[in-house]
Design a protein around this motif. Structure first.
Motif, PDB file in Angstrom:
ATOM      1  N   PHE A  66      39.430  89.511  16.590  1.00  0.00           N
ATOM      2  CA  PHE A  66      39.633  88.190  17.174  1.00  0.00           C
ATOM      3  C   PHE A  66      38.795  87.973  18.432  1.00  0.00           C
ATOM      4  O   PHE A  66      39.148  87.150  19.280  1.00  0.00           O
ATOM      5  N   SER A  67      37.681  88.676  18.538  1.00  0.00           N
ATOM      6  CA  SER A  67      36.822  88.518  19.714  1.00  0.00           C
ATOM      7  C   SER A  67      36.393  87.068  19.904  1.00  0.00           C
ATOM      8  O   SER A  67      36.355  86.562  21.033  1.00  0.00           O
ATOM      9  N   HIS A  68      36.070  86.387  18.808  1.00  0.00           N
ATOM     10  CA  HIS A  68      35.587  85.008  18.918  1.00  0.00           C
ATOM     11  C   HIS A  68      36.680  84.069  19.423  1.00  0.00           C
ATOM     12  O   HIS A  68      36.397  83.127  20.172  1.00  0.00           O
ATOM     13  N   VAL A  69      37.934  84.329  19.034  1.00  0.00           N
ATOM     14  CA  VAL A  69      39.034  83.485  19.503  1.00  0.00           C
ATOM     15  C   VAL A  69      39.273  83.710  20.994  1.00  0.00           C
ATOM     16  O   VAL A  69      39.455  82.759  21.760  1.00  0.00           O
ATOM     17  N   VAL A  70      39.257  84.980  21.411  1.00  0.00           N
ATOM     18  CA  VAL A  70      39.454  85.295  22.827  1.00  0.00           C
ATOM     19  C   VAL A  70      38.339  84.682  23.671  1.00  0.00           C
ATOM     20  O   VAL A  70      38.590  84.083  24.726  1.00  0.00           O
ATOM     21  N   GLU A  71      37.102  84.804  23.212  1.00  0.00           N
ATOM     22  CA  GLU A  71      35.962  84.302  23.981  1.00  0.00           C
ATOM     23  C   GLU A  71      35.967  82.782  24.098  1.00  0.00           C
ATOM     24  O   GLU A  71      35.600  82.228  25.130  1.00  0.00           O
ATOM     25  N   GLN A  72      36.397  82.095  23.042  1.00  0.00           N
ATOM     26  CA  GLN A  72      36.306  80.640  23.019  1.00  0.00           C
ATOM     27  C   GLN A  72      37.604  79.933  23.396  1.00  0.00           C
ATOM     28  O   GLN A  72      37.572  78.802  23.890  1.00  0.00           O
ATOM     29  N   ALA A  73      38.742  80.587  23.164  1.00  0.00           N
ATOM     30  CA  ALA A  73      40.017  79.889  23.350  1.00  0.00           C
ATOM     31  C   ALA A  73      41.052  80.700  24.116  1.00  0.00           C
ATOM     32  O   ALA A  73      42.188  80.252  24.263  1.00  0.00           O
ATOM     33  N   GLY A  74      40.665  81.883  24.608  1.00  0.00           N
ATOM     34  CA  GLY A  74      41.608  82.715  25.346  1.00  0.00           C
ATOM     35  C   GLY A  74      41.177  82.926  26.777  1.00  0.00           C
ATOM     36  O   GLY A  74      40.671  82.015  27.433  1.00  0.00           O
ATOM     37  N   TRP A  75      41.378  84.136  27.281  1.00  0.00           N
ATOM     38  CA  TRP A  75      40.954  84.523  28.628  1.00  0.00           C
ATOM     39  C   TRP A  75      39.973  85.684  28.495  1.00  0.00           C
ATOM     40  O   TRP A  75      40.388  86.853  28.489  1.00  0.00           O
ATOM     41  N   PRO A  76      38.673  85.422  28.381  1.00  0.00           N
ATOM     42  CA  PRO A  76      37.694  86.493  28.140  1.00  0.00           C
ATOM     43  C   PRO A  76      37.705  87.601  29.189  1.00  0.00           C
ATOM     44  O   PRO A  76      37.448  88.762  28.863  1.00  0.00           O
ATOM     45  N   LEU A  77      37.992  87.255  30.454  1.00  0.00           N
ATOM     46  CA  LEU A  77      38.000  88.277  31.501  1.00  0.00           C
ATOM     47  C   LEU A  77      39.312  89.048  31.546  1.00  0.00           C
ATOM     48  O   LEU A  77      39.384  90.127  32.129  1.00  0.00           O
ATOM     49  N   HIS A  78      40.348  88.480  30.944  1.00  0.00           N
ATOM     50  CA  HIS A  78      41.654  89.142  30.896  1.00  0.00           C
ATOM     51  C   HIS A  78      42.212  89.021  29.477  1.00  0.00           C
ATOM     52  O   HIS A  78      43.234  88.374  29.256  1.00  0.00           O
ATOM     53  N   PRO A  79      41.528  89.611  28.514  1.00  0.00           N
ATOM     54  CA  PRO A  79      41.941  89.431  27.117  1.00  0.00           C
ATOM     55  C   PRO A  79      43.308  90.037  26.831  1.00  0.00           C
ATOM     56  O   PRO A  79      43.578  91.184  27.184  1.00  0.00           O
ATOM     57  N   GLU A  80      44.167  89.241  26.238  1.00  0.00           N
ATOM     58  CA  GLU A  80      45.464  89.724  25.779  1.00  0.00           C
ATOM     59  C   GLU A  80      45.475  89.592  24.261  1.00  0.00           C
ATOM     60  O   GLU A  80      45.784  88.551  23.716  1.00  0.00           O
ATOM     61  N   TRP A  81      45.080  90.649  23.605  1.00  0.00           N
ATOM     62  CA  TRP A  81      44.993  90.643  22.150  1.00  0.00           C
ATOM     63  C   TRP A  81      45.358  92.032  21.665  1.00  0.00           C
ATOM     64  O   TRP A  81      44.818  93.030  22.133  1.00  0.00           O
ATOM     65  N   GLU A  82      46.309  92.109  20.780  1.00  0.00           N
ATOM     66  CA  GLU A  82      46.720  93.410  20.268  1.00  0.00           C
ATOM     67  C   GLU A  82      46.971  93.333  18.771  1.00  0.00           C
ATOM     68  O   GLU A  82      47.427  92.315  18.253  1.00  0.00           O
ATOM     69  N   THR A  83      46.638  94.415  18.094  1.00  0.00           N
ATOM     70  CA  THR A  83      46.878  94.551  16.661  1.00  0.00           C
ATOM     71  C   THR A  83      47.622  95.854  16.420  1.00  0.00           C
ATOM     72  O   THR A  83      47.234  96.896  16.946  1.00  0.00           O
ATOM     73  N   ARG A  84      48.686  95.775  15.639  1.00  0.00           N
ATOM     74  CA  ARG A  84      49.482  96.962  15.338  1.00  0.00           C
ATOM     75  C   ARG A  84      49.615  97.142  13.834  1.00  0.00           C
ATOM     76  O   ARG A  84      49.596  96.174  13.071  1.00  0.00           O
TER      77      ARG A  84
END
Length: 236
Positions: free
Chosen positions: A71-89
């Motif tokens: 989900f790098s593209h979602v974080v970069e375009q619609a999230g917080w790129p400098l403080h990414p909160e993305w986790e997969t389990r």
């Protein structure tokens, strides 16, 4: 199977675009997987849901998928790129623990619909017979889920008018898709359930419930029950 969550920043233009259109969000989710990744197979399918937590002013995109996403593209375009909160389990540990008789708190965003058998309008219109129509009231939407729960391997705790489930965020969504316009009646269900068939319930968690799964409906998630985790009755 994997379960992921991504924090969205509603102040960003791309996030506003994704939140305004389930078709755009569907495309963003699809692009988290290479073309060779399975979208829907015997193990499960791609499902997603947006949770808006008003109390904490957070917006999360939840995704269940057969393959591990990027989900790098979602974080970069619609999230917080400098403080990414993305986790997969890995979802398998939870799926493997599902057993008959367990109690869980649950959340589901769904598209409650019915096939019209009789026209109940003021003036009879034969053209609506056989069409798929959205359930209108909170009570109808709760009944829709309660009536179908058994085929998905669970029952909603409580009984009659005292079911432990709230119906929230009821809305009619209209958005462009391809050359046409899609209209969906959606609702969020928060409550407590009991597993009545472990295999069917696992399938509900991995394959979803109801229609419009590509547009953010059908993803059922569960969590341990805490005091106050689900209220009784229905609400707007």
């Amino acid at each position: 199977m994997y379960i992921s969550r991504i924090a969205l920043n509603p102040a960003r233009l791309e996030a506003k675009k994704l939140l305004a259109s389930p078709a755009c969000m569907h495309s963003a989710v699809e692009h988290a997987f290479p073309p060779s990744s399975p979208r829907n197979d015997s193990e499960g399918r791609i499902l997603w849901r947006v949770d808006i937590l008003k109390e904490s002013h957070q917006i999360w995109l939840y995704v269940v998928s057969p393959d591990k996403p990027d989900f790098s593209h979602v974080v970069e375009q619609a999230g917080w790129p400098l403080h990414p909160e993305w986790e997969t389990r890995d979802y398998q540990p939870l799926l493997g623990r599902i057993a008959l008789g367990q109690h869980w708190a649950f959340r589901l965003r769904a598209n409650p619909v019915r096939k019209v058998k009789n026209d109940l309008g003021r003036s009879e219109n034969p053209a609506v017979i056989g069409k798929i129509m959205g359930e209108v009231t909170a009570a109808q939407q709760l009944k829709w889920l309660s009536d179908r729960a058994e085929q998905y391997g669970f029952s909603i705790d409580g009984s009659g008018d005292d079911l432990q489930c709230q119906v929230k965020n009821r809305r009619k969504e209209r958005f462009r898709h391809g050359n046409g316009t899609v209209t969906l009646s959606t609702a969020q269900f928060d409550g407590n359930l009991t597993v009545t068939n472990a295999d069917l319930f696992r399938k509900a968690l991995t394959h979803g419930i109801g229609r419009a799964k590509g547009f953010g409906c059908g993803l059922l998630t569960v969590a341990p029950i805490h005091v106050g985790s689900a209220a009784k009755g229905t609400s707007e």
